[in-house]
Scaffold this motif. Sequence first.
Motif, PDB file in Angstrom:
ATOM      1  N   VAL A 149      18.401   1.468  -9.013  1.00  0.00           N
ATOM      2  CA  VAL A 149      18.469   0.150  -9.639  1.00  0.00           C
ATOM      3  C   VAL A 149      19.174   0.295 -10.994  1.00  0.00           C
ATOM      4  CG1 VAL A 149      17.013  -1.682 -10.648  1.00  0.00           C
ATOM      5  CG2 VAL A 149      16.341  -0.599  -8.484  1.00  0.00           C
ATOM      6  N   GLN A 150      19.907  -0.739 -11.409  1.00  0.00           N
ATOM      7  CA  GLN A 150      20.511  -0.699 -12.751  1.00  0.00           C
ATOM      8  C   GLN A 150      19.392  -0.443 -13.753  1.00  0.00           C
ATOM      9  OE1 GLN A 150      22.649  -4.427 -13.515  1.00  0.00           O
ATOM     10  NE2 GLN A 150      23.320  -4.393 -11.373  1.00  0.00           N
ATOM     11  N   PRO A 151      19.543   0.573 -14.626  1.00  0.00           N
ATOM     12  CA  PRO A 151      18.421   0.931 -15.503  1.00  0.00           C
ATOM     13  C   PRO A 151      17.887  -0.249 -16.332  1.00  0.00           C
ATOM     14  CG  PRO A 151      20.203   2.534 -15.682  1.00  0.00           C
ATOM     15  CD  PRO A 151      20.693   1.464 -14.771  1.00  0.00           C
ATOM     16  N   GLU A 152      18.758  -1.148 -16.772  1.00  0.00           N
ATOM     17  CA  GLU A 152      18.283  -2.283 -17.588  1.00  0.00           C
ATOM     18  C   GLU A 152      17.367  -3.194 -16.782  1.00  0.00           C
ATOM     19  OE1 GLU A 152      21.510  -0.832 -17.269  1.00  0.00           O
ATOM     20  OE2 GLU A 152      22.369  -2.844 -17.073  1.00  0.00           O
ATOM     21  N   LEU A 153      17.519  -3.157 -15.438  1.00  0.00           N
ATOM     22  CA  LEU A 153      16.726  -4.082 -14.617  1.00  0.00           C
ATOM     23  C   LEU A 153      15.442  -3.442 -14.107  1.00  0.00           C
ATOM     24  CD1 LEU A 153      19.568  -5.778 -12.531  1.00  0.00           C
ATOM     25  CD2 LEU A 153      18.561  -6.513 -14.685  1.00  0.00           C
ATOM     26  N   GLY A 154      15.380  -2.118 -14.176  1.00  0.00           N
ATOM     27  CA  GLY A 154      14.145  -1.453 -13.753  1.00  0.00           C
ATOM     28  C   GLY A 154      14.406  -0.294 -12.827  1.00  0.00           C
ATOM     29  N   THR A 155      13.430  -0.052 -11.955  1.00  0.00           N
ATOM     30  CA  THR A 155      13.495   1.120 -11.069  1.00  0.00           C
ATOM     31  C   THR A 155      13.209   0.682  -9.635  1.00  0.00           C
ATOM     32  OG1 THR A 155      11.130   1.442 -11.290  1.00  0.00           O
ATOM     33  CG2 THR A 155      12.527   2.607 -12.881  1.00  0.00           C
ATOM     34  N   MET A 156      13.383   1.620  -8.703  1.00  0.00           N
ATOM     35  CA  MET A 156      13.042   1.344  -7.303  1.00  0.00           C
ATOM     36  C   MET A 156      11.548   1.018  -7.171  1.00  0.00           C
ATOM     37  SD  MET A 156      15.208   1.115  -4.910  1.00  0.00           S
ATOM     38  CE  MET A 156      16.992   1.193  -4.943  1.00  0.00           C
ATOM     39  N   GLU A 157      10.731   1.649  -8.031  1.00  0.00           N
ATOM     40  CA  GLU A 157       9.285   1.367  -7.975  1.00  0.00           C
ATOM     41  C   GLU A 157       9.036  -0.093  -8.380  1.00  0.00           C
ATOM     42  OE1 GLU A 157      10.434   4.325  -9.501  1.00  0.00           O
ATOM     43  OE2 GLU A 157      10.046   5.201  -7.519  1.00  0.00           O
ATOM     44  N   ASP A 158       9.800  -0.553  -9.380  1.00  0.00           N
ATOM     45  CA  ASP A 158       9.651  -1.956  -9.797  1.00  0.00           C
ATOM     46  C   ASP A 158      10.038  -2.892  -8.655  1.00  0.00           C
ATOM     47  OD1 ASP A 158       8.990  -1.010 -12.267  1.00  0.00           O
ATOM     48  OD2 ASP A 158      10.949  -1.408 -13.177  1.00  0.00           O
ATOM     49  N   LEU A 159      11.092  -2.485  -7.935  1.00  0.00           N
ATOM     50  CA  LEU A 159      11.524  -3.327  -6.812  1.00  0.00           C
ATOM     51  C   LEU A 159      10.414  -3.397  -5.765  1.00  0.00           C
ATOM     52  CD1 LEU A 159      13.747  -4.928  -5.295  1.00  0.00           C
ATOM     53  CD2 LEU A 159      14.470  -2.775  -4.268  1.00  0.00           C
ATOM     54  N   GLU A 160       9.847  -2.218  -5.471  1.00  0.00           N
ATOM     55  CA  GLU A 160       8.771  -2.201  -4.469  1.00  0.00           C
ATOM     56  C   GLU A 160       7.575  -3.020  -4.933  1.00  0.00           C
ATOM     57  OE1 GLU A 160       8.405   1.632  -1.799  1.00  0.00           O
ATOM     58  OE2 GLU A 160       8.880   2.145  -3.875  1.00  0.00           O
ATOM     59  N   SER A 161       7.308  -2.942  -6.219  1.00  0.00           N
ATOM     60  CA  SER A 161       6.182  -3.699  -6.738  1.00  0.00           C
ATOM     61  C   SER A 161       6.469  -5.202  -6.627  1.00  0.00           C
ATOM     62  CB  SER A 161       5.943  -3.262  -8.189  1.00  0.00           C
ATOM     63  OG  SER A 161       5.232  -4.212  -8.892  1.00  0.00           O
ATOM     64  N   LEU A 162       7.718  -5.586  -6.912  1.00  0.00           N
ATOM     65  CA  LEU A 162       8.075  -7.012  -6.802  1.00  0.00           C
ATOM     66  C   LEU A 162       8.012  -7.485  -5.351  1.00  0.00           C
ATOM     67  CD1 LEU A 162       9.175  -9.711  -7.863  1.00  0.00           C
ATOM     68  CD2 LEU A 162      11.481  -8.758  -7.752  1.00  0.00           C
ATOM     69  N   THR A 163       8.570  -6.690  -4.418  1.00  0.00           N
ATOM     70  CA  THR A 163       8.565  -7.155  -3.031  1.00  0.00           C
ATOM     71  C   THR A 163       7.119  -7.216  -2.499  1.00  0.00           C
ATOM     72  OG1 THR A 163       9.001  -4.933  -2.177  1.00  0.00           O
ATOM     73  CG2 THR A 163      10.912  -6.365  -2.472  1.00  0.00           C
ATOM     74  N   ALA A 164       6.283  -6.295  -2.961  1.00  0.00           N
ATOM     75  CA  ALA A 164       4.880  -6.335  -2.504  1.00  0.00           C
ATOM     76  C   ALA A 164       4.201  -7.591  -3.055  1.00  0.00           C
ATOM     77  CB  ALA A 164       4.143  -5.082  -2.958  1.00  0.00           C
ATOM     78  N   ALA A 165       4.471  -7.905  -4.325  1.00  0.00           N
ATOM     79  CA  ALA A 165       3.873  -9.109  -4.919  1.00  0.00           C
ATOM     80  C   ALA A 165       4.381 -10.347  -4.184  1.00  0.00           C
ATOM     81  CB  ALA A 165       4.224  -9.182  -6.401  1.00  0.00           C
ATOM     82  N   CYS A 166       5.662 -10.347  -3.838  1.00  0.00           N
ATOM     83  CA  CYS A 166       6.228 -11.495  -3.110  1.00  0.00           C
ATOM     84  C   CYS A 166       5.557 -11.628  -1.742  1.00  0.00           C
ATOM     85  CB  CYS A 166       7.739 -11.326  -2.943  1.00  0.00           C
ATOM     86  SG  CYS A 166       8.623 -11.650  -4.470  1.00  0.00           S
ATOM     87  N   ARG A 167       5.336 -10.500  -1.111  1.00  0.00           N
ATOM     88  CA  ARG A 167       4.693 -10.536   0.216  1.00  0.00           C
ATOM     89  C   ARG A 167       3.324 -11.178   0.114  1.00  0.00           C
ATOM     90  NH1 ARG A 167       6.693  -5.908   1.119  1.00  0.00           N
ATOM     91  NH2 ARG A 167       4.863  -4.647   0.665  1.00  0.00           N
ATOM     92  N   ARG A 168       2.591 -10.808  -0.937  1.00  0.00           N
ATOM     93  CA  ARG A 168       1.248 -11.397  -1.104  1.00  0.00           C
ATOM     94  C   ARG A 168       1.341 -12.902  -1.314  1.00  0.00           C
ATOM     95  NH1 ARG A 168       0.582  -6.608  -4.118  1.00  0.00           N
ATOM     96  NH2 ARG A 168       1.012  -7.659  -6.090  1.00  0.00           N
ATOM     97  N   GLU A 169       2.425 -13.341  -1.963  1.00  0.00           N
ATOM     98  CA  GLU A 169       2.577 -14.762  -2.263  1.00  0.00           C
ATOM     99  C   GLU A 169       3.330 -15.523  -1.177  1.00  0.00           C
ATOM    100  OE1 GLU A 169       1.198 -16.222  -4.692  1.00  0.00           O
ATOM    101  OE2 GLU A 169       0.593 -14.532  -5.938  1.00  0.00           O
TER     102      GLU A 169
END
Length: 635
Positions: A149-169
């Motif tokens: 991931v572009q460093p300013e936007l975060g990491t692959m872990e952040d992406l996984e955390s976002l997609t998991a949160a989206c899944r819950r929602e």
Amino acid sequence: MRGKMAETTQTVTAKAAQSKEKASRAEAVYRRRFERHLDELKWLYMELYDNGSMFAELCDCLHRFYEERDRELKKKDMEREKCPGWYRGNDMLGMMLYIDNFAGNLRGVEEKLAYIKSCNVNYIHLMPFLDTPKGRSDGGYAVADFRKVQPELGTMEDLESLTAACRREGISVCMDFVMNHTSEEHEWARRARAGEGEYMSRYFFFDNDTIPAEYEKTVPQVFPTTAPGNFTYLADAGHYVMTSFYPYQWDLNYRNPRVFNEMMYNFLYLANKGIDIMRIDAVPYIWKELHTQCRNLKQVHTIVRMMRMISEIVCPGVLLLGEVVMEPEKVAPYFGTLEKPECHMLYNVTTMATTWHTVATRDVRLLKRQLDIVGGLPKEYVFLNYLRCHDDIGWGLDYATLRLWGFEERSHKQYLNNYFQGYEGESSSKGELYNADPVSGDARFCGTTASMCGIETAACLQNEKAMELAVRQDVTLHAYMFMQSGIPVLYSGDEIGRVNDYSYKENPDKAADSRYIHRGRMDWTLAEQASDEKTVSGQIFQSLDRLEKIRRSEKVFATRADMRTVDTKDTNVLCIGRAYEREEILGVFNFSEYDKEVSLSGVDGEYTNLLTGERMGTEKIPLPAYGFYYLKKNL
Ligand code: GLC
């Protein structure tokens, strides 16, 4: 003591047996999917590459990616397999957004999910976020590393955390899979530039211009003014490299099975991060053949079909969204056939461009025709409908038909561009040209929906009457977009009427690309006004909210419903009818600044205005300037 130990041993054994059973069940699921596609996949692969060992490697890797796929994702895959039409309902609403503009970074987006939900959105398209060089990024479409991931936007872990949160929602996440090219900074490109043959063969390298010159004879240019020609000369390497888009985006050579395999592994790696929808960027361009236009070649379809099978084997919950910005005859084939499907969804690009033509001319005839063509396509086809996206609007209209009505292509394009710049034809639109070619006079157009509807001008002039009309036009365009079959996707900021952002001109990395005019920052102060209907943002937000809720509660908005247009005997007024089972809905839209009285031919009965609950007929309906109705037939 001994009893307890025996019990523990028993539990451990039971657990081990259970997990073994689970693993063998998961394996059986995989086998079933794999067996279903093996023959066809192998056939297509061998036809294209005739390379059994590379095919064997691909198969091994598919299995590995399946094993690595998270349990939650596998569960979702199974649910979606059981309900393959999950994305064709009337409950889908998308929003596309730039992570940095919207919320700074991936964590920020996660924190803003409540806002996204308040927009009734259950599908977000995260604009390109993979590693890309500064200043030579094409808005992120020049990928330097598909696994970072572009460093300013975060990491692959952040992406996984976002997609998991989206899944819950209950929110699906879409990302771009830029497979036509890599950035010149990608490891393969760097090694190719350094002369490593293995990597040169992953691109199109030539040590003299003979073959490039042959290609140039038949391959049109995508960006004629910013990147003349389809090749770039690398003085340091003494080679030409194919670059269909920007010179720093090197076209991948899919004749090389290593490229196909590796790109599929990247695709699956990203799918395993919890992505639901893969937007296959610039897909018509991925196969090159000398003496052709290098667009939409049959091998492109072979590759997309293989991708579809690969995702159905490893991650069947993932949808493929093809970016095919082409004339309608070229678009539909990317759905494939019912037996051999390719993409799940495609952009309704001609309808989008025709919509803006209608705005500028007030003449709905071409749009009516276009909507009837789309309405006549098989119901399995799912289109992504939109008013604006991150790109420019190309004036790809049906000029053969327009000519019959006295419009000539070149002068009409000029009129549209003048109109939307606010120069001609009773226009209060604001925006800028994109890729204007002084030689051919051709240009495309950039601006936000709100600015193109006159909201920016009305605010500048502090003209309340003009603002009322501009807001009404903006809302009516959304209401019309929601009437179409498929998935409507909002462009982030449109829900609060965000206008053009001219600050890109001060940024040397962006100044040459006018698409940044509509890629501005999210204005959270405006968003705070979303519930206040005394403000422009509040009016738009609340109006869209009402429409989105109607859309979600009426099943005639589902893709499987019939859609046709109804004659209004007025070229300024469009009427779309939708019917499903016994239910019928009419959408009536005034594309002009004049108040109208409309009679709808061929429809009778009594209707209810879905916004007011009022009963209405279909004769002599008063329709205000830029106004609309959603009418439901009373049973
Ligand atoms: C697609 C993107 C566009 C980009 C191009 C090259 O068309 O939408 O923004 O410039 O691909 O990757």
